[in-house]
Design a protein around this motif. Sequence first.
Motif, PDB file in Angstrom:
ATOM      1  N   GLN A 107       0.825  -1.191   0.000  1.00  0.00           N
ATOM      2  CA  GLN A 107       0.000   0.000   0.000  1.00  0.00           C
ATOM      3  C   GLN A 107       0.873   1.260   0.000  1.00  0.00           C
ATOM      4  O   GLN A 107       2.019   1.229   0.439  1.00  0.00           O
ATOM      5  N   PRO A 108       0.335   2.378  -0.477  1.00  0.00           N
ATOM      6  CA  PRO A 108       1.075   3.639  -0.380  1.00  0.00           C
ATOM      7  C   PRO A 108       1.164   4.082   1.067  1.00  0.00           C
ATOM      8  O   PRO A 108       0.500   3.519   1.943  1.00  0.00           O
ATOM      9  N   PRO A 109       1.972   5.103   1.357  1.00  0.00           N
ATOM     10  CA  PRO A 109       2.071   5.585   2.743  1.00  0.00           C
ATOM     11  C   PRO A 109       0.697   5.951   3.285  1.00  0.00           C
ATOM     12  O   PRO A 109      -0.146   6.478   2.558  1.00  0.00           O
ATOM     13  N   PRO A 110       0.444   5.696   4.562  1.00  0.00           N
ATOM     14  CA  PRO A 110      -0.871   6.000   5.140  1.00  0.00           C
ATOM     15  C   PRO A 110      -1.087   7.497   5.275  1.00  0.00           C
ATOM     16  O   PRO A 110      -0.137   8.278   5.364  1.00  0.00           O
ATOM     17  N   THR A 111      -2.340   7.884   5.311  1.00  0.00           N
ATOM     18  CA  THR A 111      -2.687   9.279   5.548  1.00  0.00           C
ATOM     19  C   THR A 111      -2.588   9.577   7.045  1.00  0.00           C
ATOM     20  O   THR A 111      -2.504   8.664   7.872  1.00  0.00           O
ATOM     21  N   ILE A 112      -2.614  10.850   7.393  1.00  0.00           N
ATOM     22  CA  ILE A 112      -2.574  11.227   8.808  1.00  0.00           C
ATOM     23  C   ILE A 112      -3.769  10.665   9.576  1.00  0.00           C
ATOM     24  O   ILE A 112      -3.592  10.149  10.687  1.00  0.00           O
TER      25      ILE A 112
END
Length: 329
Positions: A107-112
């Motif tokens: 997965q891409p980096p997580p959101t805040i």
Amino acid sequence: MSSYPAEPRAQKRRREGDSDDETTTIERSRRHWFDDGNIILQVESTQFRVNKGVLAMHSSGFRDMFTVPLPLDEPLVEGCPVVSLPGDSSEEWTYLLDAIYPKECFQPPPTIPQVSAILRLSNKYDIPAFRKEMVRRLRAHFPSSFADYNDSWEHIQKPSPAVSREYFALLVGCVREVGLDVVLPCLYCVMIPTFFDMNGNLIHSPTRNLDLVDENRLLKASLKFARLQEKSPHIRWCLPTRNIVPCDACPRKDLCRSLAKNLLPELAIWLTPLSVLQPWRNMWSAGLCESCVKVARAAYVDAQKGIWAELPSFFSLPDWEELRSRDYD
């Protein structure tokens, strides 16, 4: 095989003390209602049908909970016991279950919001693997060492300007709640330009505002940054009183002195909290001799390191050593 229902079904649930027409609409999660699930988690008005074994594998809190036998008269929904989780939000649990039941291999980096939700819930329910990963990402992006700082946003997705105030307010509240204070100085430093305009006025978010503790810390720090003046990395190296440029080895002292002096008004616009974190820009030293550039860059980094060492005190926090000693393992 588990599957998602085509449409979530809603049911009415009477709350204790409600009259006949005062009921809460209960909705099934669109993303996390599995036909083979054997436990239903109710968070706010949303129900998630998941698997006891999967929850127990990740969380010692749920593992212990499931060892307690249910009362014989416990009401069931489609044969599954219902566990109510007060104090949590359905949005947070959706993010956590997205991580527990991923649909993608990488997965891409997580959101805040994802980081905040997973950190808070993994801390609350003792899910060590997820907590460790969220802490790793936060430490990496908001480090306690100046040498480790990187402005690339590779560990967490950078919020868009439209949601940055809301997201940062959410993140700093979560970080303080779980006691991850070691990331606060760097996080606060990044937040100041988002929450205060050039005149020092607080910019309120229409959806989520800062806690008063955080607001006061950011306000006091913004005033301290405004008073840095000659300590600023951008100003310090080119001030005539500092005798940094021209350097001793400069072959054209008059020219380099004049260039540095003329740069002062331009560099004054860089007097912001984020200047502590920004790397040297080659355009600042255009026209200077090679020797002066080398000395100026060294003086710039030294000034940054000096301010970084004091950074926790700007926000009324203990020094770096104390913050690291209180950090998570």
